[in-house]
Each structure stands twice: as C-alpha cells, then as structure tokens.
Scaffold this active site. Structure first.
Site, mmCIF file in Angstrom:
data_model
loop_
_atom_site.group_PDB
_atom_site.id
_atom_site.type_symbol
_atom_site.label_atom_id
_atom_site.label_comp_id
_atom_site.label_asym_id
_atom_site.label_seq_id
_atom_site.Cartn_x
_atom_site.Cartn_y
_atom_site.Cartn_z
ATOM 1 N N HIS A 79 0.846 -1.197 0.000
ATOM 2 C CA HIS A 79 0.000 0.000 0.000
ATOM 3 C C HIS A 79 0.883 1.249 0.000
ATOM 4 O O HIS A 79 0.696 2.165 -0.811
ATOM 5 C CB HIS A 79 -0.920 -0.012 1.228
ATOM 6 C CG HIS A 79 -1.582 1.304 1.516
ATOM 7 N ND1 HIS A 79 -2.571 1.822 0.700
ATOM 8 C CD2 HIS A 79 -1.400 2.210 2.497
ATOM 9 C CE1 HIS A 79 -2.963 2.991 1.190
ATOM 10 N NE2 HIS A 79 -2.259 3.257 2.282
ATOM 11 N N ASP A 108 7.661 22.907 -25.096
ATOM 12 C CA ASP A 108 7.599 21.519 -24.608
ATOM 13 C C ASP A 108 8.598 21.411 -23.474
ATOM 14 O O ASP A 108 9.187 22.408 -23.063
ATOM 15 C CB ASP A 108 7.938 20.521 -25.741
ATOM 16 C CG ASP A 108 7.317 19.152 -25.470
ATOM 17 O OD1 ASP A 108 7.595 18.566 -24.407
ATOM 18 O OD2 ASP A 108 6.539 18.665 -26.313
ATOM 19 N N TRP A 144 7.375 -0.477 4.081
ATOM 20 C CA TRP A 144 7.951 0.245 2.934
ATOM 21 C C TRP A 144 9.316 0.808 3.298
ATOM 22 O O TRP A 144 10.122 1.111 2.440
ATOM 23 C CB TRP A 144 7.017 1.359 2.463
ATOM 24 C CG TRP A 144 7.101 2.641 3.229
ATOM 25 C CD1 TRP A 144 6.490 2.925 4.408
ATOM 26 C CD2 TRP A 144 7.845 3.815 2.870
ATOM 27 N NE1 TRP A 144 6.805 4.205 4.808
ATOM 28 C CE2 TRP A 144 7.624 4.772 3.886
ATOM 29 C CE3 TRP A 144 8.663 4.171 1.789
ATOM 30 C CZ2 TRP A 144 8.201 6.046 3.865
ATOM 31 C CZ3 TRP A 144 9.233 5.439 1.782
ATOM 32 C CH2 TRP A 144 8.999 6.357 2.805
ATOM 33 N N SER A 170 13.592 6.741 -12.977
ATOM 34 C CA SER A 170 12.509 7.509 -13.577
ATOM 35 C C SER A 170 12.376 8.875 -12.910
ATOM 36 O O SER A 170 12.270 9.913 -13.585
ATOM 37 C CB SER A 170 11.207 6.713 -13.464
ATOM 38 O OG SER A 170 10.108 7.557 -13.619
ATOM 39 N N SER A 171 12.412 8.883 -11.574
ATOM 40 C CA SER A 171 12.257 10.154 -10.858
ATOM 41 C C SER A 171 13.404 11.103 -11.153
ATOM 42 O O SER A 171 13.194 12.306 -11.329
ATOM 43 C CB SER A 171 12.222 9.919 -9.348
ATOM 44 O OG SER A 171 11.078 9.214 -8.999
ATOM 45 N N HIS A 254 13.199 11.654 4.562
ATOM 46 C CA HIS A 254 12.549 12.885 4.967
ATOM 47 C C HIS A 254 12.404 13.888 3.833
ATOM 48 O O HIS A 254 11.312 14.400 3.617
ATOM 49 C CB HIS A 254 13.110 13.512 6.241
ATOM 50 C CG HIS A 254 12.052 14.375 6.824
ATOM 51 N ND1 HIS A 254 11.004 13.877 7.549
ATOM 52 C CD2 HIS A 254 11.784 15.674 6.634
ATOM 53 C CE1 HIS A 254 10.151 14.849 7.810
ATOM 54 N NE2 HIS A 254 10.606 15.953 7.269
ATOM 55 N N GLU A 256 12.038 13.043 0.902
ATOM 56 C CA GLU A 256 10.974 12.410 0.120
ATOM 57 C C GLU A 256 9.595 12.879 0.586
ATOM 58 O O GLU A 256 8.689 13.123 -0.211
ATOM 59 C CB GLU A 256 11.085 10.886 0.242
ATOM 60 C CG GLU A 256 9.891 10.093 -0.259
ATOM 61 C CD GLU A 256 9.720 10.143 -1.763
ATOM 62 O OE1 GLU A 256 10.698 10.488 -2.460
ATOM 63 O OE2 GLU A 256 8.607 9.854 -2.232
ATOM 64 N N TYR A 258 8.856 15.691 1.743
ATOM 65 C CA TYR A 258 8.602 17.029 1.203
ATOM 66 C C TYR A 258 8.463 17.017 -0.299
ATOM 67 O O TYR A 258 7.782 17.869 -0.872
ATOM 68 C CB TYR A 258 9.679 18.002 1.685
ATOM 69 C CG TYR A 258 9.542 18.221 3.169
ATOM 70 C CD1 TYR A 258 8.329 18.661 3.681
ATOM 71 C CD2 TYR A 258 10.546 17.930 4.054
ATOM 72 C CE1 TYR A 258 8.143 18.821 5.035
ATOM 73 C CE2 TYR A 258 10.365 18.084 5.414
ATOM 74 C CZ TYR A 258 9.158 18.528 5.898
ATOM 75 O OH TYR A 258 8.976 18.667 7.242
ATOM 76 N N SER A 269 -1.300 27.173 -4.007
ATOM 77 C CA SER A 269 -0.980 28.589 -4.184
ATOM 78 C C SER A 269 -1.431 29.111 -5.553
ATOM 79 O O SER A 269 -1.457 30.322 -5.769
ATOM 80 C CB SER A 269 0.522 28.820 -4.019
ATOM 81 O OG SER A 269 0.942 28.352 -2.767
ATOM 82 N N HIS A 303 14.525 12.355 13.231
ATOM 83 C CA HIS A 303 13.314 12.421 14.056
ATOM 84 C C HIS A 303 12.399 11.227 13.783
ATOM 85 O O HIS A 303 11.430 11.021 14.497
ATOM 86 C CB HIS A 303 12.576 13.762 13.894
ATOM 87 C CG HIS A 303 11.920 13.976 12.576
ATOM 88 N ND1 HIS A 303 11.813 15.203 11.989
ATOM 89 C CD2 HIS A 303 11.324 13.131 11.724
ATOM 90 C CE1 HIS A 303 11.176 15.104 10.838
ATOM 91 N NE2 HIS A 303 10.875 13.846 10.655
ATOM 92 N N HIS A 304 12.722 10.442 12.758
ATOM 93 C CA HIS A 304 12.013 9.174 12.554
ATOM 94 C C HIS A 304 12.606 8.077 13.426
ATOM 95 O O HIS A 304 12.147 6.948 13.392
ATOM 96 C CB HIS A 304 12.100 8.741 11.089
ATOM 97 C CG HIS A 304 11.461 9.704 10.141
ATOM 98 N ND1 HIS A 304 10.151 9.562 9.737
ATOM 99 C CD2 HIS A 304 11.920 10.819 9.551
ATOM 100 C CE1 HIS A 304 9.853 10.560 8.921
ATOM 101 N NE2 HIS A 304 10.903 11.336 8.781
ATOM 102 N N THR A 329 6.378 26.590 7.493
ATOM 103 C CA THR A 329 5.081 25.991 7.181
ATOM 104 C C THR A 329 3.958 26.883 7.691
ATOM 105 O O THR A 329 2.942 27.076 7.012
ATOM 106 C CB THR A 329 4.981 24.589 7.808
ATOM 107 O OG1 THR A 329 6.193 23.884 7.542
ATOM 108 C CG2 THR A 329 3.819 23.821 7.228
ATOM 109 N N LYS A 332 3.351 29.723 5.381
ATOM 110 C CA LYS A 332 2.547 29.370 4.211
ATOM 111 C C LYS A 332 1.063 29.387 4.550
ATOM 112 O O LYS A 332 0.237 29.924 3.811
ATOM 113 C CB LYS A 332 2.953 27.996 3.673
ATOM 114 C CG LYS A 332 4.381 27.931 3.215
ATOM 115 C CD LYS A 332 4.620 26.812 2.229
ATOM 116 C CE LYS A 332 4.061 27.137 0.880
ATOM 117 N NZ LYS A 332 4.870 28.099 0.125
ATOM 118 N N ARG A 451 1.185 0.609 15.293
ATOM 119 C CA ARG A 451 0.835 0.503 13.877
ATOM 120 C C ARG A 451 1.287 -0.847 13.346
ATOM 121 O O ARG A 451 2.004 -1.588 14.005
ATOM 122 C CB ARG A 451 1.476 1.644 13.088
ATOM 123 C CG ARG A 451 2.974 1.664 13.175
ATOM 124 C CD ARG A 451 3.557 2.920 12.588
ATOM 125 N NE ARG A 451 3.528 2.899 11.133
ATOM 126 C CZ ARG A 451 4.418 3.544 10.348
ATOM 127 N NH1 ARG A 451 5.383 4.247 10.893
ATOM 128 N NH2 ARG A 451 4.343 3.490 9.046
#
Ligand SMILES: [Cu+2]
Lengths: 538, 276
Positions: A79, A108, A144, A170-171, A254, A256, A258, A269, A303-304, A329, A332, A451
């Site tokens: 998932h 293009d 994951w 690809s990314s 991390h 990732e 963002y 925006s 922090h993870h 943040t 924003k 979890r």
C-alpha cells in the site's frame, strides 16, 4: 493570445499522431506524457487503495477474519510503496509535465525523449513490484521502510530492490527534465521571480529528488548485496549496523516526504488566488518558505528514529531542527489565509479541495509538531498517532491538492467543463469520510495501539470500526471522481472558455481550451498583468 | 495518552497536553480567521477583491510569535530528554531481548549484587494465541483475566519488578529489530540486534502494566505483548529468591515444576532459525 490562435491553426497538419501506439507509446509531447503520468497515477491510486481496503477490512473488528498476518504485512508494505511511488509522485510529475511548459511559455519539455523514457520505465517498475504478490514466497512484507534485518528475510528482495531502482531512475530523469525546462525554456520576460508558485515548488522539489533518490538507490543496493552477496553493511553479526540503514533511508526519506508535499503547496498557491480573485499574499515569502523547508528537510531525518537509542545530543539537535520546520510551514498557512482575506471568493470544486487542504494539512502539521517533541514521541512513535499524522499530510494534503489541481485544469486539458454538481458531491463525500477514516486513529495511537498490526485488543474496537467504515466510504467516494473525469473527457457537452475561471491568471489560460497539441512554438509576449504575480510591488 | 505510573512518565504526558493546547489555540485562531474570510469575502455577498498582497509587519509578527512558542516548547522538551537520558544511580538491571516473536528477560543485577541464572522467555498467553488464529471461531471478547479483557496483551510469564526502585533496562534483540513498549512507563526503546540500548524506569504504583512490540518484526509482530508486574520490594525479593532457588536445582526433567510451566526455557534456542 491572438497570435497563438492563428499559429495553432497552421499547426494542425502536425497535430497528434493518429496511430494509437505511435501517439502514446512513442510520445515526446509533454501534454500526452503528462496525461500518461496522470492516468498511471490514477490506476495506482486504485490499486494502492484496494490494498488499504484489505487492511481496513481486517481491522474492522478484533480477531483475524480475512487474511493471515503475513499477507496483512504484504498489504501494508505494498500500500505504501504503490501510493508513494506509484500514485502521488507520478501525479505531481504528470501535472508538472502538463502545466510547467504552459505556465512558463515553453513549447515543450527541454528533453522530450527522456521524458518518454522516464514515464515508460514506471509500468515496468510496478509490474515487477506487483508481480511479487503472485510469486511463491509472496511480496515484500517488511514495511515500505525496508528496515533490515527484517526486510532481508523475504524472498522478494531482488524484485523490490530493482523496482525501487527503476522508480528512482525515472524520478531522477523526470527531475532533470523539469530543472532543464524551468531554467532554460522560459519565455523572454518570464523572470524567475515572476514564475507561478507551482513552477517554483517543482523546481525546488526536483533538486530534492536529484539529491536523495541516489541515496535510496544506494541503501537498497546495500540490502541486495547483504542478502545475496555476503556483505555485512547492516548485519551486526558481520560487523555491520542495522541502524546505519535507518540513517541512510531517512536521509532519503525525509526529503521524500517534502517531495510529496511541496508541489502540493504550489498547486494550492495557484488555486486559492484564482478563486479569491486576489493575488497570492507574500509571493516571495511563499517561495522562500518552500526553499527553507527543502533545506531543513536534509537535517531532520533522525526524528524518525527517536526510539533507536540516539545519544542525547542527537535527540536534541534533531528535535530542534524539526520544530523549526513549523515556522516556514506556518508562514505558508498564514499567507493562504491572508490571500483569502479581502478577496471575492467563489467556491467551485477546486477551491473547496484547496480550502480543505489548508485546514486538514494544518491539522497534520499540528500532529507533526507534537511528534517533533522527542519525549512525547517516545510514546507516539510507531503508533496509530503517526499513521493519522502522515495520512492527514499525504491524503488530505498531497492527494487533495492533486484532486484540486485536476478539477482546476481539467477544462483546460479537455476543452469541456466537468459537472460541478458531481464535483461537489465528490468533495463533500471525500472530506467527510476521510476525517471519519483518519481522525479516530489519533485516539487509537494515544490509547496505545501500535501501527502495522493485523489484530488488536478489544479496547481498540470501536475506533477501529469507525475508521474502517470511513475508509470504505472514502474509497467508494473516489469512484465518483473517476466518473466525473470520464464524463468530462468523453461526454461533457459544455465547452470550456480559454480562461476557464474568472479570476485565473497565468499563461496557461491564454491558450485555447483544450490546449492544442503544440503550444508556444513562438514564445508568447509576456504582459505582467496576465501573470498571477507579475506587476506586484514587493 | 496515559499519565503513566513512573517518576518520568509524566513528561510525555505533560508535553502532549501542552502541545495539544497550543495547537488547539492556534487552530482556533487560524481556522476562525479562515471561516470569517470565507463568510465575509464571498462574491455572492458582493465582496470586491482588494489589491494588496503584502504586509511586512504582519509577516514579521507571524514569523516571530511561532518562534517564541517553539522556544518555550523546546525548553520543556529538553528537560524531559535530559532526565530520560540519565541512567545513572540505578538499583537494578534487567536485560530485555527481543526475538521473533517473544521477549526474553534476564535479571542481571539487584542492589549491586549480580544475579545468576534468573531469566525466562515471555510470550503471548495460550488463550489469546488460540483465539487469534484465522477464523478460530473464538471471540476475542471472551479472553479475560479478572474481568479485564487481555486479548493479545497477556503473556505466559510476566516481567516482575519492584516498585520504588530505579531499574535500568538494557535492551537488544536476537534476530530482527523490535521495540519494547509499555505505555504506562512513558517510553519505548528499540531492541536492535548487535546494539545494546540502555534506559530506565522507576515505577511508583504496584500493578500490572501491559504493552506490545512497537517495531514491525515479521508475521507475528502483533502477537508479542509485554506485561510488567510491579510489586512491593519485599514481595519482589521473595519472588527473586524463589527464582534463584529454582535455578540452582537440577533441571527437573520435563515435569511441570511449580505453578509456572517452564515452556519458555524449552523454547530458548529459537532465534537464528530463519533461513539465514
Ligand atoms: Cu517484535
């Protein structure tokens, strides 16, 4: 603009190829490739969503009713992988492909053939990944995050690693293309500080991608060699360190996070000023906030890992750095609210999703701030509180922004208006059920439910049942979305004007609807008052 | 979140409440402003869009105020971290080892004296284990101890510790990463193969405190609970003496020794058995 219209006229003889294979598989057209990305993302959204339905069905009540625990772990792992790499990221790349050239007046993408390649890698990557579910030994089931040694116990390590490599390639190619396009292909007069915030957000995101995808590739390659070639990067018995993987992974992971939210900031925006009929408040602050969040994302990874036994100094540093993110943040969020203040608002579906984004993403930000406090995180960590947090940020954050953007530009893409009534039905169902789905998970986490467990004590039964009901209905609500999109593409009779929304600014609204196959073959003349941000004193 | 029962467990509880309060207040202000804007500045009410898009004073204010709030929160949290990191002055040491899918507890030292051979495995109780099988037909609601539902949060043999004692835990794992978490103690700590993490607790009230493994560790990750039984010091010392006496006796061959079936000992050589 006038000269575009005439220009497209004599362009018709080299419009889209008639042959289906040539048009879609060999495409080098940013609009067609953007469409491919978006369709792929929608497909993955439903595949990843079906895994979530299995999870919520098993968690509907205590006791195991449907699946074995191992299969449950495959579902949670897949998932996440499918939603992150298959649904959210390709959706942003698709939106970027479609809209960045239109927004900066480029004909293009800078590297059209690479654009084709970076898309067509993805179906193979996901075929590889999803095929593991049908192989003996099953799919990856170690989460994951692929923490070793657990992730190395599976039989699908090689499939997972090569799938991640392909997604990474690809990314990276997509990111290079976007940077090259934004830096080199802007129409004369489209200064960097006149670009729409969405373009800015993608420029910064693309740099994040180039910085961290190779790190992920390195981490999974080390998993591969640990598993099959006898190395001991992460194997304590051989002198390695399992925690090293977590440091490397989250140094990717991390930023990732963002990567999945900065383009969403950009989208919102664009949408809020349009429907508030008022320019974005604090344009430069918005751009600067995105850049500072991107910078901070590189120094908060641990922090993870507050519970892995970091030294005191490490805990303190990562806690402070993480808390700092709340400042840009917050800026924003305040700026979005100020954009609305004093405007002249209407509430079409894109605006509704954008407003829901601001509110619900902020709730996700609040729980993020709570999680940043290391002593409290010793309790929150790896509970449903975290699950609630990142789903608020990713579902009501990233995915709501993607849906908002789809409604916003769908008339530009198709030349037809979608059904506003059904859009609103989709919105209200989504926003209600997503909260029924995820809000109770905060309570589950605070009450002590870990979890990634397939079964739980009866004390957690009520909130889990509520959450599952919300989940089923939220899932079903997304079928409405597919219905609205299909109706708009194939059946809608209502023609869309060039400037679809009354308050819309920006170059993309100066081309006809639907946007012709080729646009801006001659660079447009930029009038500052046509731009969302041009002409603004600051 | 639970207040917990230890000298330290109030820290996360307090921080949680403070942070939640701060978030609720900010939330009311921001969302309040948003809803007022949505009501007042609707086109349908004849609102005309204003032209401004910048206000330096405001921007400075709403950058500064969050910074001040964050400094206050950081100050509170740092205090909690410092006391948490201080494992000195402990009067007892317990070694915790995570295995797929059970915990092992070894009593290392008590009041400065080394303890020989008191250690056992602690795994999911049989009743929960039977009930949790796929389509077992058994109702999780019926798994009870003293009228309290213990489905998936009960073990065959709990960790027994004294109250009012600073206990140092050294935590590691034998196969994959686990995480040892009892909410009432206020923290969780990862159990990582090859690494020994140290942490501490000091439980104030006698009682049974339940928790679960908190780091995904394979198929039975959801089925390796933790039970800590905190008893008065005298009771603990008696219990420890019994355990030591039992350990000194030659292993009684497979017979059921006392009230505690020694299944854990039988299961001991389990860790590395996964197709390495
Ligand atoms: Cu475990």
């Amino acid at each position: 603009m006038a000269h575009d219209a005439t220009h497209d006229h004599h362009d018709d003889h080299h419009g889209a190829p008639k042959n289906f294979f040539v048009r879609w598989c060999m495409s080098t057209n940013h609009k067609d490739i953007g469409t491919l990305y978006l369709v792929f993302s929608l497909l993955m959204f439903f595949i990843g969503g079906s895994f979530a339905m299995v999870i919520r069905a098993e968690l509907f009540k205590p006791g195991l009713q449907l699946v074995q625990p191992y299969f449950f772990n495959e579902m949670t792992t897949m998932h996440a992988l499918v939603m992150i790499f298959g649904a959210v990221m390709p959706a942003f790349v698709g939106l970027g492909n479609w809209m960045i050239p239109l927004m900066i007046g480029a004909p293009d993408m800078a590297l059209p053939r690479m654009n084709n390649l970076s898309f067509w890698i993805l179906p193979f990557a996901f075929a590889l990944l999803l095929s593991t579910l049908f192989l003996p030994g099953g799919g990856p089931a170690g989460g994951w995050t692929m923490y070793p040694p657990l992730s190395l116990q599976g039989d699908s390590v090689a499939y997972l690693v090569f799938a991640v490599h392909l997604m990474g390639i690809s990314s990276i190619m997509g990111a290079i293309n976007i940077i090259a396009t934004i830096l080199n292909m802007r129409a004369p007069g489209m200064d960097l500080l006149k670009m729409p915030v969405f373009v800015w957000s993608w420029l910064i995101t693309a740099f994040l991608l180039i910085a961290v995808m190779p790190v992920l590739a390195g981490a999974v390659t080390m998993l591969l060699t640990d598993k099959y070639f006898g190395t001991s990067f992460f194997n304590a018995a051989g002198g390695g360190d399992p925690v090293l993987f977590q440091h490397i992974f989250w140094f990717f992971g991390h930023p990732e996070v963002y990567i999945m939210i900065l383009p969403a900031f950009g989208l919102v925006s664009e949408i809020i000023p349009t429907f508030a009929r008022k320019p974005i408040f604090g344009y430069k602050a918005m751009v600067f906030a995105i850049a500072s969040i991107a910078f901070l994302s590189f120094i908060v990874w641990a922090h993870h890992m507050f519970a892995v036994g970091l030294p005191l100094g490490g805990e303190i540093f990562f806690m402070y750095a993480t808390m700092l993110i709340a400042v840009p943040t917050g800026v924003k969020v305040f700026n979005w609210v100020s954009t609305m203040w004093g405007g002249s608002m209407t509430f079409e579906t894109p605006m509704l999703f954008a407003i829901a984004f601001v509110i619900l993403f902020t709730i996700g930000g609040f729980s993020g701030l709570m999680l940043a406090l290391a002593p409290a995180d010793f309790q929150y960590h790896d509970t449903y509180f975290v699950v609630a947090h990142f789903h608020y940020v990713l579902v009501t954050g990233a995915i709501f922004a993607i849906i908002a953007a789809t409604y916003y530009w769908l008339p530009k893409w198709t030349g037809h208006m979608y059904s506003e009534t059904w859009g609103k039905i989709h919105f209200w169902n989504s926003v209600i059920w997503v909260n029924v789905l995820f809000f109770p998970q905060h309570f589950l986490g605070l009450a002590g439910m870990p979890r990634r467990i397939p079964d739980y004590n009866v004390a957690f039964a009520n909130f889990n049942m509520i959450s599952s009901i919300g989940g089923f209905l939220f899932g079903a609500s997304q079928l409405i979305f597919v219905g609205v999109v299909l109706h708009c593409v194939f059946f809608s009779k209502k023609k869309a004007p060039d400037r679809v929304w009354e308050g819309a600014k920006g170059l993309e609204w100066t081309v006809p609807s639907p946007a012709p196959y080729h646009t801006f073959e001659l660079p447009p003349v930029i009038h500052d008052d046509e731009l969302a941000h041009g002409h603004i004193e600051d | 979140m639970t207040r917990g029962v230890t000298t330290w467990s109030g820290e996360p509880y307090f921080l949680n409440n403070v942070a939640l309060g701060v978030c609720v207040v900010i939330g009311i202000l921001v969302f309040g402003a948003m809803f007022i804007a949505m009501f007042r500045f609707r086109k349908s009410r004849g609102a005309v869009a204003e032209k401004w898009s910048h206000n330096t004073t405001l921007e400075i204010v709403w950058t500064t105020i969050p910074v001040i709030i964050l400094i206050a929160l950081a100050y509170l949290a740092t205090g909690g971290l410092r006391t948490f990191a201080d494992t000195t002055g402990s009067e007892m040491t317990v070694k915790v080892t995570g295995y797929q899918w059970k915990w092992r507890y070894d009593y290392v030292e008590y009041k400065g004296k080394a303890i020989e051979s008191v250690g056992f495995m602690s795994k999911l109780d049989r009743e929960s284990d039977e009930t949790r099988q796929l389509n077992s037909g058994l109702d999780p609601k019926n798994v009870k101890v003293d009228g309290y539902n213990t489905y998936l949060i009960n073990v065959d043999k709990p960790l027994v510790v004294p109250v009012g004692t600073k206990i140092r835990f050294v935590i590691t794992a034998g196969d994959v990463i686990h995480s040892w978490w009892v909410p009432a103690l206020g923290w969780k700590m990862d159990a990582i193969p090859g690494i020994v993490n140290a942490t501490w607790t000091n439980i104030n009230e006698p009682g049974e405190y339940r928790g679960q493994c908190a780091e995904l560790c394979g198929q039975d990750h959801g089925f390796m609970p933790i039970v800590v039984k905190a008893v008065p010091k005298a009771d603990f010392e008696k219990w420890l003496a019994e355990q030591q006496a039992q350990a000194k006796q030659p292993e009684p061959a497979a017979a059921s020794t006392a009230e505690k079936p020694a299944t854990a000992q039988v299961d001991a050589p389990v860790s590395q058995g996964h197709q390495g």
